[in-house]
Motif scaffolding. Structure first.
Motif, PDB file in Angstrom:
ATOM      1  N   THR A 158      47.364  -1.143 -15.883  1.00 50.87           N
ATOM      2  CA  THR A 158      48.338  -0.086 -15.660  1.00 50.87           C
ATOM      3  C   THR A 158      47.677   1.062 -14.908  1.00 50.87           C
ATOM      4  O   THR A 158      46.660   1.589 -15.355  1.00 50.87           O
ATOM      5  N   GLN A 159      48.241   1.418 -13.796  1.00 43.78           N
ATOM      6  CA  GLN A 159      47.723   2.529 -12.994  1.00 43.78           C
ATOM      7  C   GLN A 159      48.717   3.679 -13.013  1.00 43.78           C
ATOM      8  O   GLN A 159      49.920   3.468 -13.177  1.00 43.78           O
ATOM      9  N   MET A 160      48.186   4.878 -12.771  1.00 42.09           N
ATOM     10  CA  MET A 160      49.073   6.038 -12.675  1.00 42.09           C
ATOM     11  C   MET A 160      50.019   5.850 -11.493  1.00 42.09           C
ATOM     12  O   MET A 160      49.664   5.258 -10.468  1.00 42.09           O
ATOM     13  N   GLU A 161      51.237   6.319 -11.675  1.00 40.98           N
ATOM     14  CA  GLU A 161      52.239   6.196 -10.631  1.00 40.98           C
ATOM     15  C   GLU A 161      51.871   7.096  -9.467  1.00 40.98           C
ATOM     16  O   GLU A 161      51.401   8.205  -9.634  1.00 40.98           O
ATOM     17  N   GLY A 162      52.127   6.610  -8.265  1.00 40.84           N
ATOM     18  CA  GLY A 162      51.938   7.439  -7.087  1.00 40.84           C
ATOM     19  C   GLY A 162      53.278   7.948  -6.587  1.00 40.84           C
ATOM     20  O   GLY A 162      54.281   7.820  -7.276  1.00 40.84           O
ATOM     21  N   PRO A 163      53.314   8.444  -5.384  1.00 36.72           N
ATOM     22  CA  PRO A 163      52.134   8.693  -4.567  1.00 36.72           C
ATOM     23  C   PRO A 163      51.395   9.963  -4.984  1.00 36.72           C
ATOM     24  O   PRO A 163      51.955  10.817  -5.646  1.00 36.72           O
ATOM     25  N   VAL A 164      50.124  10.012  -4.597  1.00 35.54           N
ATOM     26  CA  VAL A 164      49.298  11.184  -4.836  1.00 35.54           C
ATOM     27  C   VAL A 164      49.001  11.831  -3.487  1.00 35.54           C
ATOM     28  O   VAL A 164      48.557  11.158  -2.567  1.00 35.54           O
ATOM     29  N   THR A 165      49.269  13.110  -3.382  1.00 28.28           N
ATOM     30  CA  THR A 165      49.022  13.846  -2.148  1.00 28.28           C
ATOM     31  C   THR A 165      48.060  14.983  -2.435  1.00 28.28           C
ATOM     32  O   THR A 165      48.313  15.793  -3.332  1.00 28.28           O
ATOM     33  N   LEU A 166      46.953  15.008  -1.691  1.00 30.36           N
ATOM     34  CA  LEU A 166      45.917  16.021  -1.892  1.00 30.36           C
ATOM     35  C   LEU A 166      45.539  16.652  -0.561  1.00 30.36           C
ATOM     36  O   LEU A 166      45.729  16.052   0.502  1.00 30.36           O
ATOM     37  N   SER A 167      44.964  17.825  -0.652  1.00 31.17           N
ATOM     38  CA  SER A 167      44.364  18.452   0.517  1.00 31.17           C
ATOM     39  C   SER A 167      42.923  18.001   0.643  1.00 31.17           C
ATOM     40  O   SER A 167      42.276  17.628  -0.353  1.00 31.17           O
ATOM     41  N   GLU A 168      42.428  18.011   1.869  1.00 28.78           N
ATOM     42  CA  GLU A 168      41.028  17.631   2.100  1.00 28.78           C
ATOM     43  C   GLU A 168      40.109  18.468   1.216  1.00 28.78           C
ATOM     44  O   GLU A 168      40.342  19.656   0.997  1.00 28.78           O
ATOM     45  N   GLU A 169      39.067  17.817   0.682  1.00 29.28           N
ATOM     46  CA  GLU A 169      38.050  18.397  -0.197  1.00 29.28           C
ATOM     47  C   GLU A 169      38.526  18.593  -1.628  1.00 29.28           C
ATOM     48  O   GLU A 169      37.767  19.106  -2.457  1.00 29.28           O
ATOM     49  N   ALA A 170      39.732  18.185  -1.958  1.00 36.59           N
ATOM     50  CA  ALA A 170      40.200  18.270  -3.339  1.00 36.59           C
ATOM     51  C   ALA A 170      39.553  17.178  -4.178  1.00 36.59           C
ATOM     52  O   ALA A 170      39.025  16.193  -3.658  1.00 36.59           O
ATOM     53  N   PHE A 171      39.635  17.346  -5.509  1.00 41.52           N
ATOM     54  CA  PHE A 171      39.117  16.362  -6.450  1.00 41.52           C
ATOM     55  C   PHE A 171      40.191  15.314  -6.734  1.00 41.52           C
ATOM     56  O   PHE A 171      41.365  15.634  -6.901  1.00 41.52           O
ATOM     57  N   LEU A 172      39.751  14.065  -6.799  1.00 38.78           N
ATOM     58  CA  LEU A 172      40.676  12.956  -7.012  1.00 38.78           C
ATOM     59  C   LEU A 172      40.402  12.264  -8.341  1.00 38.78           C
ATOM     60  O   LEU A 172      39.243  11.968  -8.666  1.00 38.78           O
ATOM     61  N   THR A 173      41.460  12.012  -9.093  1.00 39.69           N
ATOM     62  CA  THR A 173      41.412  11.102 -10.233  1.00 39.69           C
ATOM     63  C   THR A 173      42.610  10.184 -10.150  1.00 39.69           C
ATOM     64  O   THR A 173      43.740  10.658  -9.998  1.00 39.69           O
TER      65      THR A 173
END
Lengths: 115, 112
Positions: B5-20
């Motif tokens: 089971t994965q977290m639902e997307g989509p995930v949108t981030l700005s450059e240099e942000a932290f990702l989990t």
């Protein structure tokens, strides 16, 4: 060193027809698996071939069949195509020296559209 | 049976942000765990793996730790780049069989 090669890249078929997809594994890899990836979904395991025999099969009907040749290349055949068979079909090969914990090498896939 | 089971997307981030990207699994034995990445129009590429509890897989700045107690294998990156935009799949493989079981995938978009 070529990786996993699949052909064709795209294919359009009519409902009820039959289709054959082809896969050449990475050099030195002797095990080939096939996966179906529907749009927006994760790949689903169809079956795996080793030493020219089907070693394991997922939850797919008998319309899906395969073959492995002495040079380790493989074919996936689908009979009596349904609209729901439209998907990206991925082939993956495995290095026998490292086993499955090393991870599989995937091809770029064949995009099958059934109309 | 096995499942991921994965977290639902989509995930949108700005450059240099932290990702989990969260991933949990169900398995009968002690599986190996993987993260694969799929760039637009391409097949899957192995990003990292871990084969036993407390192992940390890492590659290209991405990391994930095999947590048996929480049956998790979360993907992290400290500073994402635009080139990291792709779909990420968590997967497991049991030693008792030969298939990979995948999650549904998480689409990551990184904006400049």
């Amino acid at each position: 060193d070529a990786g996993v090669t699949q052909s064709p890249t795209h294919l359009i078929k009519t409902r009820g027809q039959q289709v054959t997809l082809r896969c050449s594994p990475k050099s030195g890899h002797d095990t080939v698996s096939w996966y179906q990836q529907a749009l927006g979904q994760g790949p689903q395991f169809i079956f795996q071939y080793y030493e020219e025999e089907e070693r394991q099969r997922g939850n797919f009907p008998d319309r899906f069949s395969g073959h492995q040749f002495p040079n380790y290349s493989s074919e996936l055949n689908v009979n009596a195509l349904l609209l729901g068979d439209s998907a990206l079909y991925l082939c993956a090969s495995l290095d026998p020296r490292q086993g499955q914990v090393s991870g599989y090498t995937f091809g770029s896939g064949t995009r099958l559209t059934v109309v | 049976g096995d499942s991921v089971t994965q977290m639902e997307g989509p995930v949108t981030l700005s450059e240099e942000a932290f990702l989990t990207i969260n991933c949990t699994y169900t398995a009968t034995g002690y599986p190996s765990l993987f993260w694969y990445v799929q760039y637009p129009g391409e097949g899957l590429q192995l990003l990292l793996k871990a084969t036993k509890a407390d192992d940390k897989g890492s590659n290209k700045g991405f990391e994930a730790t095999y947590r048996k107690e929480t049956t998790s294998f979360h993907l992290e990156k400290g500073s994402v780049q635009v080139s990291d935009s792709a779909v990420y799949f968590c997967a497991l493989s049991e030693s008792s069989n030969y298939k990979l079981t995948f999650g549904k995938g998480t689409l990551l978009t990184v904006n400049p």
